[in-house]
Motif scaffolding. Sequence first.
Motif, PDB file in Angstrom:
ATOM      1  N   THR A 373       0.821  -1.211   0.000  1.00 46.46           N
ATOM      2  CA  THR A 373       0.000   0.000   0.000  1.00 46.46           C
ATOM      3  C   THR A 373       0.858   1.266   0.000  1.00 46.46           C
ATOM      4  N   ARG A 375       3.485   1.919  -2.112  1.00 45.62           N
ATOM      5  CA  ARG A 375       4.334   1.948  -3.307  1.00 45.62           C
ATOM      6  C   ARG A 375       4.762   3.370  -3.666  1.00 45.62           C
ATOM      7  N   SER A 379       8.614   5.493  -2.697  1.00 43.09           N
ATOM      8  CA  SER A 379       9.414   5.724  -3.895  1.00 43.09           C
ATOM      9  C   SER A 379      10.134   7.052  -3.805  1.00 43.09           C
ATOM     10  N   GLY A 382      10.559   8.230  -8.138  1.00 44.04           N
ATOM     11  CA  GLY A 382       9.866   7.170  -8.877  1.00 44.04           C
ATOM     12  C   GLY A 382      10.462   5.792  -8.667  1.00 44.04           C
ATOM     13  N   LEU A 383      11.584   5.715  -7.962  1.00 43.26           N
ATOM     14  CA  LEU A 383      12.227   4.416  -7.794  1.00 43.26           C
ATOM     15  C   LEU A 383      11.975   3.842  -6.399  1.00 43.26           C
ATOM     16  N   LEU A 384      11.745   2.567  -6.365  1.00 47.91           N
ATOM     17  CA  LEU A 384      11.441   1.883  -5.118  1.00 47.91           C
ATOM     18  C   LEU A 384      12.479   0.782  -4.920  1.00 47.91           C
ATOM     19  N   THR A 385      13.142   0.801  -3.784  1.00 48.81           N
ATOM     20  CA  THR A 385      14.195  -0.193  -3.576  1.00 48.81           C
ATOM     21  C   THR A 385      13.829  -1.162  -2.459  1.00 48.81           C
ATOM     22  N   ASN A 386      14.457  -2.320  -2.490  1.00 47.98           N
ATOM     23  CA  ASN A 386      14.272  -3.311  -1.429  1.00 47.98           C
ATOM     24  C   ASN A 386      14.640  -2.723  -0.064  1.00 47.98           C
ATOM     25  N   GLU A 389      11.873  -0.633   1.342  1.00 43.10           N
ATOM     26  CA  GLU A 389      10.788  -1.494   1.796  1.00 43.10           C
ATOM     27  C   GLU A 389      11.154  -2.187   3.099  1.00 43.10           C
TER      28      GLU A 389
END
Lengths: 521, 337
Positions: A373, A375, A379, A382-386, A389
């Motif tokens: 939820t 995301r 970010s 615009g980038l989402l990293t491990n 998270e």
Amino acid sequence: MDDTYDVDLQSSPKTAAPGVPVLELRDIHKSFGAVKALQGANLSLHKGQVTALVGENGAGKSTMVKTLAGLHQQDRGQVFLDGEEVSFRDPLHSREAGIAVIYQEPTMFPDLTVAENIFMGRQPVRSLRRIDRKAMHQQALELFRQLGVKIDPDRAAQGLSIADQQVVEIAKAISLNARVLIMDEPTAALSGVEVDRLFAVTRTLQERGAAVLFISHRFEEVFALADWITVMRDGAHVATSPAAELAVDEVIRQMVGRDVASLFPKQETVIGDVALEVRGLSRKGVFSDISFNVKAGEIVGLSGLVGAGRSEVARAIFGIDKYDSGEILVRNQNLKPLSPRDSMAAGLGFVPEDRRKQGLVMELNVSRNLTLTLRKKLSRFGLLTNQAEAQSTKEWARKLQIKAGAPTSPISTLSGGNQQKVVLGKWLATGPRILIIDEPTRGIDVGTKSEVHRLISELAGTGLAVLMISSELPEILGMSDRVLVMHEGMITAELSRSEATEETVMTAATGAESSGKETPA
Amino acid sequence: MLAESTRPVPVREAAPRLGFLRSWDTAIIIAVLLSIAVAAATVAGFASPRNAGFLLIDLIPILLLALPMTLIILTGEIDLSVASIAGFVSCVFGALWNAGLSLEVIVPLCLVLGAISGAVNGLLVSVLGLPSLAVTIGTLALYRGLAFVVLGDQAVTSFPRAITSGLQAKIGATGIPVWIIPVIILAIIFGIILHFTGFGRSLFAIGYSEEAARFAGIRVAQTKFWLFLVSGAVAALVGIWWTLRYGSARGDNATGLELSVIAAVLLGGVSIFGGKGNLPGVIAGVALLAILRNALQLASVPEDTLSMLTGGLLILAVVAPNAITWARTLSRHPRIT
């Protein structure tokens, strides 16, 4: 009448226990893993009599039916047929013993005719094993004549009403010479007229000497039809009494009578402004005219029996399902567009009923589930990293005391309670103002259960508005500042914390017309 | 550790699934290296810069189409119409060229046409909720038919040599085609979108559990719509490439290419059921397929046999993961007979 000269031992001819029961279950135990579905269930069905089986959600009624139908085998306990011990290995075996089960929604072959459905697999044949359609038609007609109903045996089963389908199933049961007829909530989907006809058919069967087991949540029906009422609670037999000697209040007391320990600590909170307001929400055939509000810091419990439409209302509010009319206001703003995403943006969170199918993606790991939820939030450019998270996951795991190996552990390796905490965390992390929780502690061990309760209570303490749906009365009573009760798609009672007792809630939930009923303001 | 674990979770339980994923990726990469080694040793002319150039140029259309296809299959859908869209766009390209339009006008028009063709698939799948298998097998026939409506059985071949041979340009004497570079950049972009954005995360969630994805506020229908649209646009790109590379716009261009693309994606470890897979694996799958085809072509194996190989690899890619899981459960719980 010469009743007065009747010196038979039977004091009341209709309800006295007449000799050997056709079918008797003694001390049945059945567990599914750690869940004890049945623990000491008893049941006797007598020739020519109707026995009603009543109990709360999860009291073990369905497990009883499935045991009788041969779908489940009991772990312990005995089954007697005409006084002789038997055990039903499979459904065929149970059917051969003369037991027929009519389900709420029968399954038929839609493209075959009514007569073909009745005689499936045992059609009357002429020479050369050709099916004798004429005989089949005649026999079906005769069955319907006996039942006093008019259904064309040659029409396709497709398009038959559920009521007609049930009658066809009953006709099939008679043609199989069933001596025991089990009806599992047959009236749940029927209209008034259809219920009357079903009752007429049932009485016909009764006169023919069939033993009938009738399961229903509606007390008026139970009292109208049954000779005996057997009450179950927590998988065990509570009492079996002649219907004529029982009152509704007494049955309800038998159904719920258990200790409500102060297991569910609801801390005192300051209740603020209205956070969620629902006005006249209706969806045809599912729920109608639902109006209520939830204030900041308040826990509103939504109670009712399974199938009353509670989850459906929650799904409509969150935008999963559509509704026909009504309004939803979130902090006085009309929540018009209907999608979970819009609801999220407006500050709603939804912990759904089915954790494994709706709450979590079971194939993904803890971290991916918890941050599903988040995301956008996590970010950067615009980038989402491990890493992002995992960091967020660790933070929420600490806050909620989630016991998991690592953020990358598969979610399936967590216990039910910890899985539920991940679902809670996934929504709390979005910073909601309103949280709808459907069955917060279903399938969770007792220890984690009270932890989840404490958590919900603390959250309300921080000003979160909570709408909590639960099938567990103690949970509703222990946690809620206010209790709403639904029955067949309508809110039948709104009770304050002091007004809400097991009896008042259960009375409203079963739609019984007796004291304690409150109309919503 | 997340929190003090009073009930430690056995780490082993996590191992089989992840370990399996890793082993499949490893297996594919070993297969790529092995096939290069074997081909270089046994097939004359395989290990030459000239052949490497051919191989890479032949690989471009499959790699391009595999990028959106990976995302689509990950969400549990499929797009069988990509080769037909490429053929359709190729014909429109030829017709517009004949009409005297310039490349600067034709190329954008063709990309828009491809996007629209993909959007039609997307609408049928997401708005009407039809199964993509049925929808795209229908548009597979539809778009191929439209291709022949546009050009009939004729071919447009009047493209200037400067352009057609320009596509084959190599980087110096290395044999590596210049145009592989933008394709690699595109692959990297797709890889980043899939593995390092919230959008990518939502694709995996949709593939595993559409319901849970919806409950988490993911717009499932919209997501699928955009994937099909992009797939159509990329197919248009392949249509343009195909036309100029072979200097010919024809109705039967790129026929059957979808089979190779899907085989490559599945060989790359993407699950046909959705949810599982990664882009590096797919690139290895594309490479494996291209190397095998190229080596066998050099060894004068007829085209029919190559088609059998592609089909066989596709089946293998679907069967192997299941067979391995099955074998594992068997070895863990030996059957007592």
